[in-house]
Design a protein around this motif. Structure first.
Motif, mmCIF file in Angstrom:
data_model
loop_
_atom_site.group_PDB
_atom_site.id
_atom_site.type_symbol
_atom_site.label_atom_id
_atom_site.label_comp_id
_atom_site.label_asym_id
_atom_site.label_seq_id
_atom_site.Cartn_x
_atom_site.Cartn_y
_atom_site.Cartn_z
ATOM 1 N N ALA A 1 -46.784 39.063 39.516
ATOM 2 C CA ALA A 1 -45.876 38.228 38.692
ATOM 3 C C ALA A 1 -44.423 38.872 39.090
ATOM 4 C CB ALA A 1 -45.678 39.172 36.981
ATOM 5 N N LEU A 2 -43.273 38.118 39.144
ATOM 6 C CA LEU A 2 -42.058 38.326 39.402
ATOM 7 C C LEU A 2 -41.222 39.187 38.763
ATOM 8 C CD1 LEU A 2 -40.872 34.512 40.446
ATOM 9 C CD2 LEU A 2 -41.979 36.318 41.903
ATOM 10 N N GLU A 3 -40.722 40.318 39.280
ATOM 11 C CA GLU A 3 -39.983 41.116 38.484
ATOM 12 C C GLU A 3 -38.596 40.414 38.219
ATOM 13 O OE1 GLU A 3 -40.770 43.736 37.006
ATOM 14 O OE2 GLU A 3 -42.854 44.131 38.054
ATOM 15 N N ARG A 4 -37.708 40.800 37.257
ATOM 16 C CA ARG A 4 -36.374 40.223 37.149
ATOM 17 C C ARG A 4 -35.490 41.139 36.743
ATOM 18 N NH1 ARG A 4 -36.849 36.167 32.194
ATOM 19 N NH2 ARG A 4 -38.825 35.711 33.127
ATOM 20 N N PHE A 5 -34.276 41.201 37.168
ATOM 21 C CA PHE A 5 -33.112 41.938 36.803
ATOM 22 C C PHE A 5 -31.762 41.387 36.885
ATOM 23 C CE2 PHE A 5 -33.132 42.532 41.283
ATOM 24 C CZ PHE A 5 -31.617 42.876 41.688
ATOM 25 N N VAL A 6 -30.848 41.802 35.937
ATOM 26 C CA VAL A 6 -29.571 41.311 35.970
ATOM 27 C C VAL A 6 -28.561 42.047 36.794
ATOM 28 C CG1 VAL A 6 -27.418 40.881 34.624
ATOM 29 C CG2 VAL A 6 -29.686 40.382 33.742
ATOM 30 N N VAL A 7 -27.671 41.270 37.879
ATOM 31 C CA VAL A 7 -26.703 41.780 38.758
ATOM 32 C C VAL A 7 -25.345 41.339 38.096
ATOM 33 C CG1 VAL A 7 -25.784 41.893 41.027
ATOM 34 C CG2 VAL A 7 -28.374 41.284 40.828
ATOM 35 N N PRO A 8 -24.758 42.190 37.277
ATOM 36 C CA PRO A 8 -23.511 41.921 36.716
ATOM 37 C C PRO A 8 -22.469 41.822 37.739
ATOM 38 C CG PRO A 8 -24.082 44.069 36.566
ATOM 39 C CD PRO A 8 -25.210 43.759 37.254
ATOM 40 N N ARG A 9 -21.171 41.104 37.290
ATOM 41 C CA ARG A 9 -20.231 40.798 37.744
ATOM 42 C C ARG A 9 -19.084 41.879 38.477
ATOM 43 N NH1 ARG A 9 -17.317 35.948 38.055
ATOM 44 N NH2 ARG A 9 -18.730 35.308 36.240
ATOM 45 N N HIS B 1 -44.084 41.284 46.760
ATOM 46 C CA HIS B 1 -43.343 41.765 45.780
ATOM 47 C C HIS B 1 -41.876 41.316 45.670
ATOM 48 C CE1 HIS B 1 -46.851 44.498 45.776
ATOM 49 N NE2 HIS B 1 -46.523 44.440 44.384
ATOM 50 N N ILE B 2 -41.651 40.435 44.862
ATOM 51 C CA ILE B 2 -40.477 39.416 44.870
ATOM 52 C C ILE B 2 -39.795 39.882 43.403
ATOM 53 C CG2 ILE B 2 -39.111 37.456 45.147
ATOM 54 C CD1 ILE B 2 -41.818 36.574 46.738
ATOM 55 N N ALA B 3 -38.472 40.041 43.535
ATOM 56 C CA ALA B 3 -37.626 40.036 42.200
ATOM 57 C C ALA B 3 -36.722 38.963 42.049
ATOM 58 C CB ALA B 3 -36.962 41.254 41.923
ATOM 59 N N MET B 4 -36.475 38.372 40.865
ATOM 60 C CA MET B 4 -35.635 37.399 40.473
ATOM 61 C C MET B 4 -34.235 38.124 40.004
ATOM 62 S SD MET B 4 -36.627 34.168 41.042
ATOM 63 C CE MET B 4 -35.519 33.305 40.088
ATOM 64 N N ALA B 5 -33.059 37.804 41.193
ATOM 65 C CA ALA B 5 -31.739 38.481 40.806
ATOM 66 C C ALA B 5 -30.996 37.607 39.733
ATOM 67 C CB ALA B 5 -30.994 38.815 42.132
ATOM 68 N N MET B 6 -30.806 37.950 38.550
ATOM 69 C CA MET B 6 -30.185 36.644 37.562
ATOM 70 C C MET B 6 -28.714 37.164 37.264
ATOM 71 S SD MET B 6 -32.954 35.205 37.263
ATOM 72 C CE MET B 6 -32.134 34.492 35.739
ATOM 73 N N PRO B 7 -28.167 36.120 36.874
ATOM 74 C CA PRO B 7 -26.496 36.372 36.561
ATOM 75 C C PRO B 7 -26.729 37.170 35.092
ATOM 76 C CG PRO B 7 -27.344 34.114 35.895
ATOM 77 C CD PRO B 7 -28.413 34.896 36.563
ATOM 78 N N ASP B 8 -25.297 37.685 34.727
ATOM 79 C CA ASP B 8 -25.320 38.414 33.472
ATOM 80 C C ASP B 8 -25.368 37.655 32.127
ATOM 81 O OD1 ASP B 8 -22.752 37.581 34.057
ATOM 82 O OD2 ASP B 8 -22.049 39.446 34.526
ATOM 83 N N HIS B 9 -25.294 36.397 32.104
ATOM 84 C CA HIS B 9 -25.296 35.369 30.851
ATOM 85 C C HIS B 9 -26.168 34.176 31.263
ATOM 86 C CE1 HIS B 9 -21.905 34.022 33.175
ATOM 87 N NE2 HIS B 9 -22.163 32.834 32.816
ATOM 88 N N ASP B 10 -26.867 33.731 30.339
ATOM 89 C CA ASP B 10 -27.602 32.629 30.405
ATOM 90 C C ASP B 10 -27.225 31.135 30.710
ATOM 91 O OD1 ASP B 10 -29.922 34.114 30.155
ATOM 92 O OD2 ASP B 10 -29.981 33.698 28.163
ATOM 93 N N PHE B 11 -27.567 30.599 31.484
ATOM 94 C CA PHE B 11 -27.105 29.256 31.800
ATOM 95 C C PHE B 11 -28.079 28.038 31.161
ATOM 96 C CE2 PHE B 11 -25.123 31.092 35.490
ATOM 97 C CZ PHE B 11 -23.691 31.165 35.096
#
Length: 308
Positions: A195-203, A164-174
């Motif tokens: 399916a990979l989970e995903r969430f944003v790690v803000p600055r 069970h893996i999650a994608m840690a994402m930036p707070d804006h799209d590239f």
């Protein structure tokens, strides 16, 4: 010297005792002209002594384009990948008597057109353009391309027992966000993972910790974070530490596109190193219309440290 202070063909002609036309024939290595070796040596010596530099715009008019290749690098495409790509592109162009102009960040069309009108570049490239335009990966991409690099990250976690893996994402799209997510999700599917989970790690540090806490409370089954890049991985490490969680015992973290900062954290960051120098060389040869020979991309590799 000319009135502008720039050394001109006339200055070289005067110093070498020949006509301006002869200087032009020598410096442009015109094969249609028969000029003695002695005269050629005298002209070249005078040009070197005076520090003569050919006028780029004038040469562009003669050749139809300048010996400049422009590379546009969007914001967010930064790291070892872009640095090594630029290095390879620059070195290969130099070997073919061309120079590289790198433009960083988003460019409005009007500004881009001014650059093109001014220097008449041999070619204009954009880093990652094919994937930004929705290029569908083929098997070669999965062997040693961008898709393969994304797969290395997910596969490494799976090989260490993380299902069970999650994608840690930036707070804006590239520009490459969607392509990268697609490759990672396809890798998980091929490996038979959920399916990979995903969430944003803000600055902001506090906001980052709050986001990680909220996500893990909602998804207690997740045991590993695959970060979008090393910056997001470092934000995740800090947040986990602030929450009193152990890395990798409670949650493993892996970065992407290695920076030097990951080795300085505690625990040191496991990440994916991507050497794109050969890609830069291939791009240079493609732009100049010369064969790529035996050049082939180098797959990304894991830099194993303590966070996984």
């Amino acid at each position: 010297m000319g009135r502008s202070g720039r050394v001109t063909l006339s200055d070289v002609a005067k110093a070498s005792g020949v006509s301006r036309a002869t200087v032009s024939f020598v410096l442009n290595n015109d094969p249609r002209q028969t000029i003695s070796a002695t005269t050629r040596q005298r002209v070249m010596a005078a040009a070197q002594d005076l520090g003569y530099v050919p006028h780029g715009i004038a040469r562009a008019l003669r050749e139809g384009s300048s010996r400049v290749v422009v590379l546009n690098v969007d914001w967010g495409i930064e790291g070892n990948f872009s640095r090594s790509f630029v290095r390879g592109l620059d070195e290969e162009l130099a070997e073919h008597d061309h120079i590289l102009l790198v433009r960083h960040g988003h460019s409005i069309p009007e500004a881009t057109q001014k650059v093109l009108d001014t220097i008449a570049p041999r070619a204009v490239l954009r880093l990652g353009e094919a994937y930004m335009q929705g290029h569908a990966p083929n098997e070669e991409d999965w062997e040693n391309g961008f898709a393969a690099n994304a797969a290395v990250q997910i596969r490494y976690l799976a090989e260490r027992g993380h299902t069970h893996i999650a994608m840690a994402m930036p707070d804006h799209d590239f520009p490459l966000t969607e392509a990268r997510l697609g490759f990672s999700e396809e890798t998980a599917r091929r490996l038979g993972l959920p399916a990979l989970e995903r969430f944003v790690v803000p600055r902001p540090r506090g906001a980052g910790a709050a986001a990680v806490r909220e996500f893990l409370q909602a998804h207690p089954e997740v045991t590993a974070l695959a970060a979008f890049d090393d910056i997001i991985a470092l934000r995740s490490l800090t947040a986990l530490r602030d929450l009193g969680l152990r890395v990798p015992e409670d949650v493993a973290v892996i970065g992407f596109d290695e920076t030097e900062h990951g080795a300085l954290t505690t625990p040191a960051l496991t990440t994916v190193h991507i050497d794109a120098e050969v890609l830069g060389r291939i791009a240079a040869r493609d732009a100049l219309g010369v064969g790529t020979g035996a050049l082939a991309p180098v797959p990304g590799r894991i830099v194993a440290r303590a966070s996984v």
